[in-house]
Design a protein around this motif. Structure first.
Motif, short mmCIF file in Angstrom:
data_model
loop_
_atom_site.label_atom_id
_atom_site.label_comp_id
_atom_site.label_asym_id
_atom_site.label_seq_id
_atom_site.Cartn_x
_atom_site.Cartn_y
_atom_site.Cartn_z
N ALA A 1 -8.05 -0.21 4.52
CA ALA A 1 -7.10 -1.32 4.42
C ALA A 1 -6.94 -1.83 2.99
O ALA A 1 -5.86 -2.26 2.60
N GLY A 2 -8.02 -1.80 2.21
CA GLY A 2 -7.95 -2.34 0.87
C GLY A 2 -7.64 -1.34 -0.22
O GLY A 2 -7.59 -1.71 -1.40
N LEU B 1 -3.36 2.76 10.28
CA LEU B 1 -2.89 1.80 9.28
C LEU B 1 -2.10 0.62 9.85
O LEU B 1 -2.31 -0.52 9.42
N GLY C 1 -8.61 4.58 8.91
CA GLY C 1 -7.50 3.70 8.58
C GLY C 1 -7.94 2.26 8.41
O GLY C 1 -7.51 1.57 7.47
N GLU C 2 -8.82 1.78 9.29
CA GLU C 2 -9.32 0.41 9.17
C GLU C 2 -10.11 0.25 7.88
O GLU C 2 -9.97 -0.75 7.16
N GLN D 1 0.87 -1.18 0.00
CA GLN D 1 0.00 0.00 0.00
C GLN D 1 0.91 1.23 0.00
O GLN D 1 1.98 1.22 0.60
N ASN E 1 -4.00 -2.54 10.79
CA ASN E 1 -4.45 -3.45 9.72
C ASN E 1 -3.45 -4.59 9.55
O ASN E 1 -3.83 -5.76 9.39
N PHE E 2 -2.16 -4.26 9.55
CA PHE E 2 -1.13 -5.30 9.40
C PHE E 2 -1.01 -6.15 10.66
O PHE E 2 -0.71 -7.34 10.58
N ARG F 1 -16.34 2.18 4.66
CA ARG F 1 -16.07 1.30 3.50
C ARG F 1 -17.21 1.35 2.50
O ARG F 1 -16.99 1.34 1.28
N ARG G 1 -3.57 -6.91 12.66
CA ARG G 1 -4.71 -7.83 12.62
C ARG G 1 -4.44 -8.99 11.65
O ARG G 1 -4.94 -10.10 11.85
#
Length: 421
Positions: free
Chosen positions: A214-215, A229, A210-211, A78, A232-233, A182, A235
């Motif tokens: 993620a995509g 951010l 940030g969550e 990303q 996310n990594f 989202r 998790r």
């Protein structure tokens, strides 16, 4: 590497690197796009610091694309395009052109633009950027010598810089959490390529954004956007970091403060340091042009000031800055100060100075380039967004605190040294 960042100035890059390190990512900052052979080692995030904020848009796009390609070639999943939390730009860019080019490079149908940094009193509401209680257009940024910001409506500002339609994700949606955010991204994507200004007034908003992001292949914003951010990594089981250190083991040597910024915050910091008795010398672009203020006169002053930090500053009121720019030209007035501080810094390092506190993005860039610093390790946070750093890979390492002009409490120049060992 998991996350790559392209920052449009040096202090902003340091600010972002601190944010990522504080949230648990092993982070390295590099100055300019490294050669293909550069090894980021075990870094989970790499921040490339460019000097692209106020250069012609075409040049900024080319530099940013080069950096993004290097980051992707070294594994970045990303990309963040980082700019100032006051959205510093001209009517033509460079935020819009760079963001649009990166969207094309990364195949991003949607990206976000969120400069909010609540810890430093930068918030976005209804698409309008606030600095403290003031709209951006009412803040001291309206008189910035390079990027005067006269409009607080970021949808309007960004739309003038890009052909990609610009929309808004309002606070009501953000407050509902990641799923609602989202859904807003998906709805925008269904309509075609979009840039979305996203409201944020507190850190919890940034974590939710940030969550939700993620995509997204590309995220744009101030350093605050990085708050959410790393989680996310985490998790995904990809990082286990614990945060930035509390103190920095700095090389032994003498300290100095070099302040080139003319922001209101830096002017207050200069005044506080002088009031506290720090030896101080003011330099002036007109005097530099006339040959009165020289590297020699500045060095003589610093050497005579004793073992404690001495302050050399070009910070001045907007009216004085305008007078100098009128006589010398806007670019030359700034370059004269930058070149002077760069020459002073290199001479000081040769004389045993190893601890540099530098105020102002352009000044920091000039000093770091003159010292030949290629990469920085991130140390303790002095004030929100400003850490100590340590140069990497140098025969003569130096500790550097590279402060954005607008950041830091009034006593910043006084308390920064307590974070060093």
């Amino acid at each position: 590497m998991l996350l790559g960042a392209v920052a449009d100035d040096l202090t902003g890059a340091t600010d972002l690197a601190l944010m990522l390190a504080r949230e648990g990512m092993k982070t390295v900052q590099v100055v300019g796009t490294p050669p293909a052979t550069f090894d980021p080692g075990e870094a989970e995030a790499v921040v490339v610091a460019l000097k692209s904020r106020t250069i012609p848009a075409g040049e900024a796009v080319a530099l940013s694309l080069e950096a993004a390609r290097w980051l992707r070639a070294h594994g970045a999943r990303q990309i963040i395009f980082k700019y100032c939390s006051t959205f510093d730009s001209t009517a033509e860019g460079n935020i819009g052109p760079v963001a649009e080019a990166l969207m094309g490079e990364l195949g991003a149908a949607v990206t976000i633009a969120c400069p909010a940094f609540p810890a430093n009193k930068r918030t976005v509401y209804r698409g309008h950027l606030f600095v403290g209680d003031l709209l951006l257009s009412d803040s001291p940024m309206k008189d910035h010598p390079l990027t005067p910001m006269r409009d607080a409506n970021l949808v309007r500002v960004l739309q003038a810089q890009t052909s990609v339609p610009v929309g808004l994700v309002a606070r009501e949606t953000v407050a509902k959490g990641p799923d609602a955010i989202r859904a807003a991204f998906a709805a925008a994507e269904a309509e075609g390529p979009r840039m979305l200004i996203v409201d944020a007034i507190e850190d919890d908003d940034l974590r939710a954004i940030g969550e939700a992001a993620a995509g997204l292949p590309l995220i744009t914003g101030g350093s605050g956007i990085a708050i959410g951010l790393p989680a996310n990594f985490r998790r995904a089981g990809l990082i286990e970091g614990s945060g930035a250190p509390a103190r920095l083991a700095a090389p032994a040597g003498r300290p100095v403060v070099l302040a080139g910024s003319c922001s209101a915050a830096t002017r207050r910091q200069v005044a506080a340091a002088i009031d506290a008795g720090m030896p101080a010398l003011k330099v002036d672009p007109l005097a530099i042009a006339e040959g009165t203020d020289t590297a020699g006169t500045v060095l003589a002053f610093i050497e005579a000031a004793g073992e404690g930090p001495a302050l050399v500053y070009a910070s001045d009121e907007p009216a004085a800055v305008a007078r100098a720019q009128e006589k010398l030209g806007r670019e030359r007035a700034g370059e004269l100060v930058e070149h002077l501080f760069a020459a002073v810094a290199t001479s000081l390092r040769d004389r045993g100075y190893t601890r540099f506190l530098v105020a102002g993005g352009e000044t920091s860039g000039a000093v770091v380039q003159a010292l030949g610093v290629a990469a920085l390790a991130i140390g303790p946070e002095i004030d929100p967004g400003v850490p100590w750093t340590l140069s990497l890979g140098d025969a003569k390492p130096v500790a550097l605190a590279l402060k954005s002009g607008n950041f830091g409490a009034d006593d910043f120049f006084l308390k920064a040294w307590s974070f060093l060992e």
